[in-house]
Motif scaffolding. Structure first.
Motif, PDB file in Angstrom:
ATOM      1  N   TRP A 165       0.827  -1.205   0.000  1.00  0.00           N
ATOM      2  CA  TRP A 165       0.000   0.000   0.000  1.00  0.00           C
ATOM      3  C   TRP A 165       0.865   1.259   0.000  1.00  0.00           C
ATOM      4  O   TRP A 165       0.465   2.307  -0.508  1.00  0.00           O
ATOM      5  N   LEU A 166       2.075   1.138   0.530  1.00  0.00           N
ATOM      6  CA  LEU A 166       2.982   2.288   0.580  1.00  0.00           C
ATOM      7  C   LEU A 166       3.684   2.470  -0.766  1.00  0.00           C
ATOM      8  O   LEU A 166       4.912   2.428  -0.884  1.00  0.00           O
ATOM      9  N   ASN A 167       2.878   2.639  -1.788  1.00  0.00           N
ATOM     10  CA  ASN A 167       3.425   2.707  -3.139  1.00  0.00           C
ATOM     11  C   ASN A 167       3.384   4.097  -3.749  1.00  0.00           C
ATOM     12  O   ASN A 167       3.696   4.276  -4.916  1.00  0.00           O
ATOM     13  N   ASP A 168       2.937   5.091  -2.987  1.00  0.00           N
ATOM     14  CA  ASP A 168       3.000   6.466  -3.492  1.00  0.00           C
ATOM     15  C   ASP A 168       3.253   7.419  -2.324  1.00  0.00           C
ATOM     16  O   ASP A 168       3.129   7.047  -1.152  1.00  0.00           O
ATOM     17  N   ASP A 169       3.587   8.641  -2.667  1.00  0.00           N
ATOM     18  CA  ASP A 169       3.994   9.615  -1.645  1.00  0.00           C
ATOM     19  C   ASP A 169       2.876   9.913  -0.657  1.00  0.00           C
ATOM     20  O   ASP A 169       3.131  10.096   0.546  1.00  0.00           O
TER      21      ASP A 169
END
Length: 507
Positions: A157-161
């Motif tokens: 889920w931590l795939n974008d800023d």
């Protein structure tokens, strides 16, 4: 004296007849014997030549599949395969090797002290290989392929800023990281990425809760690639006749313990799982690690991710890689209650996990689990570590499962064996059954096409061999009859000759 002349005349005639009959019979028997030997020699030479041709054809069929499916300047057969393994090890087992996609989605709640953060529809996927081990759809793979954890879904889920900022804000508010570490986490560097992974792996179990969790298993049976699609805010798969769903039956795998064991070398669990799909399938035969020792050859079949970009492939079809190497060592994976693990020179990569390793009898004796990759981006092959198939058998026994045999495999094996013997009529009949029963078998089409093209040619042993067999049988029967006639005539000649002599003596 004049009264004896007719009898002597008859005796001379009988002797002449006997001589001619016996001589002719001997000549005829010699000719028949020579003919039978010549025909038998021709048949044996034809069969040997046709078998060699058939083995070459199988190799060409596999190469044809590679050309159609692999990206430019790549190959799913990194090194030459031993020709003796092409049919009994590779072709017979390849249709039972599958790609497995596991998708886990959940709503995650991060909670510490008075700080709470809800992350909706986090999803992560695990991709690997597997082998169908029973005709009714039981599938063997690695535990780390089948089990996707909440922490993995958080990391995915931590795939974008925006998501990273939300996560770091929670860590800062909860006092789980310092201001300096918080700044580093959002810096967008390679080091910040490693630090993110570290913070996720170190989250206490009671801090992270998953709700509305779903796990989906998709099994790619043929060469039609399995791909992830969006179903609302979550990931899913478009199923078809060749991409089927499965359920998890059982597993012997602990993600956190296994991660630690890769460093310490002390495994407390194995890394195996058992899935179940519905239907009738080809399958591999399970063997024993006791059938191999250092120096023996192993053959691995699986789906390396870097070859075709896995579930994100833009290719219209994907097939497994086939690699061979030797057993280097068989050891235990822990000093206490350790399980057997095989060190090999067989080249495998990420994505091969869960796939089978075969001995030269075509039996699966292990599950490819880890790889010693020497490239920084991990997009390469490395020496493989193979889990003992006994770990899977223990899982099967624990669930009181009886593996079923027969079915599609019988027709597939019959077709390949007939094809090897250049008996194309029998091979084509069996291949057509396989195509009707199991369309996911993508090897059968080129082999059936070749068998159809070779029907009635001078390499075809199906009709020609049968005709030659009939000729041989007829010649044997004729020879037998001729010998009986010769024996009978000879007996009669001898009998009447003696009878005439006795009559002549009395007179």
């Amino acid at each position: 004296m004049l009264e004896h002349t007719p009898h002597h005349h008859i005796t001379r005639k009988l002797k002449r007849t006997l001589f001619l009959t016996i001589g002719g019979g001997i000549v005829l028997a010699a000719l028949l014997t020579a003919g039978i030997l010549i025909i038998t020699s021709v048949i044996n030479k034809d069969m040997e030549r046709n078998q060699q041709t058939a083995q070459t054809d199988v190799k060409q069929a596999l190469a044809l599949q590679e050309d159609f499916t692999l990206p430019t300047n790549t190959s799913n057969v990194p090194a030459e395969l031993d020709p003796s393994t092409l049919v009994d090890v590779v072709a017979k087992n390849q249709p039972a090797v599958v790609r497995i996609l596991s998708i886990y989605c959940a709503n995650l709640t991060l909670s510490h002290s008075d700080q709470t953060e809800i992350l909706k529809d986090t999803c992560a996927a695990g991709v690997g290989s597997g082998s169908i081990v029973s005709s009714d759809g039981y599938i063997a793979t690695n535990g780390h392929v089948a089990i996707v954890t909440p922490k993995q879904s958080l990391l995915a889920w931590l795939n974008d800023d925006t998501h990273i900022d939300q996560y770091v804000a929670f860590l800062l508010a909860a006092g789980l990281v310092s201001e300096s570490d918080g700044a580093l986490l959002t810096a967008g560097t390679a080091r910040s990425s490693e630090l993110l992974q570290s913070t996720v792996s170190q989250l206490p179990a009671d801090l992270l809760k998953a709700t509305a969790a779903t796990t989906l298993y998709a099994v790619q049976l043929g060469n039609d690639p399995v791909r992830m699609v969006r179903d609302g805010e979550r990931l899913s798969v478009d199923f078809s006749d060749t991409i089927v769903s499965a359920t998890l039956i059982d597993q012997d795998y602990n993600p956190e313990a296994s991660d630690a064991a890769l460093t310490t070398g002390q495994f407390t669990t194995s890394d195996v799982a058992l899935l179940k799909a519905e239907g009738s399938f080809p399958y591999v035969r399970l063997g024993s690690i006791n059938t191999v020792e250092p120096g023996d050859r192993l053959t691995a079949i699986g789906f390396p991710a870097f070859i075709d970009n896995s579930v994100n492939t833009d290719q219209w079809q994907t097939i497994p890689s086939i690699t061979q190497g030797e057993v280097k060592d068989i050891s235990l994976d822990a000093t206490v209650n350790g399980r057997k693990i095989i060190s090999t020179s067989v080249q495998i990569a990420q994505g091969n996990s869960g796939g089978p390793s075969f001995n030269d009898d075509g039996e699966q004796i292990g599950i490819n689990t880890y790889s010693d990759l020497q490239c920084e981006d991990l997009k390469c092959f490395g020496d493989g570590l193979v889990r003992d198939i006994a770990d899977l058998k223990a899982l099967i026994d624990r669930n009181h499962i009886t593996l079923k045999t027969g079915g599609i495999n019988d027709d597939w094996y019959e077709g390949l064996d007939a094809y090897q013997s250049a008996n194309y009529a029998t091979a084509l009949t069996a291949f057509q059954k396989v195509q009707n029963e199991y369309p996911a078998n993508y090897l059968v089409a080129p082999l059936a096409r070749h068998a159809r093209e070779q029907l009635g040619t001078n390499t075809d042993t199906s009709s020609a061999f049968q005709a030659r067999t009939v000729v041989v049988i007829v010649l044997v029967i004729v020879a037998g009859i001729a010998l009986v006639i010769i024996f009978t005539v000879s007996f009669l000649v001898v009998y009447f000759t003696r009878k005439h002599r006795r009559m002549a003596a009395r007179s």
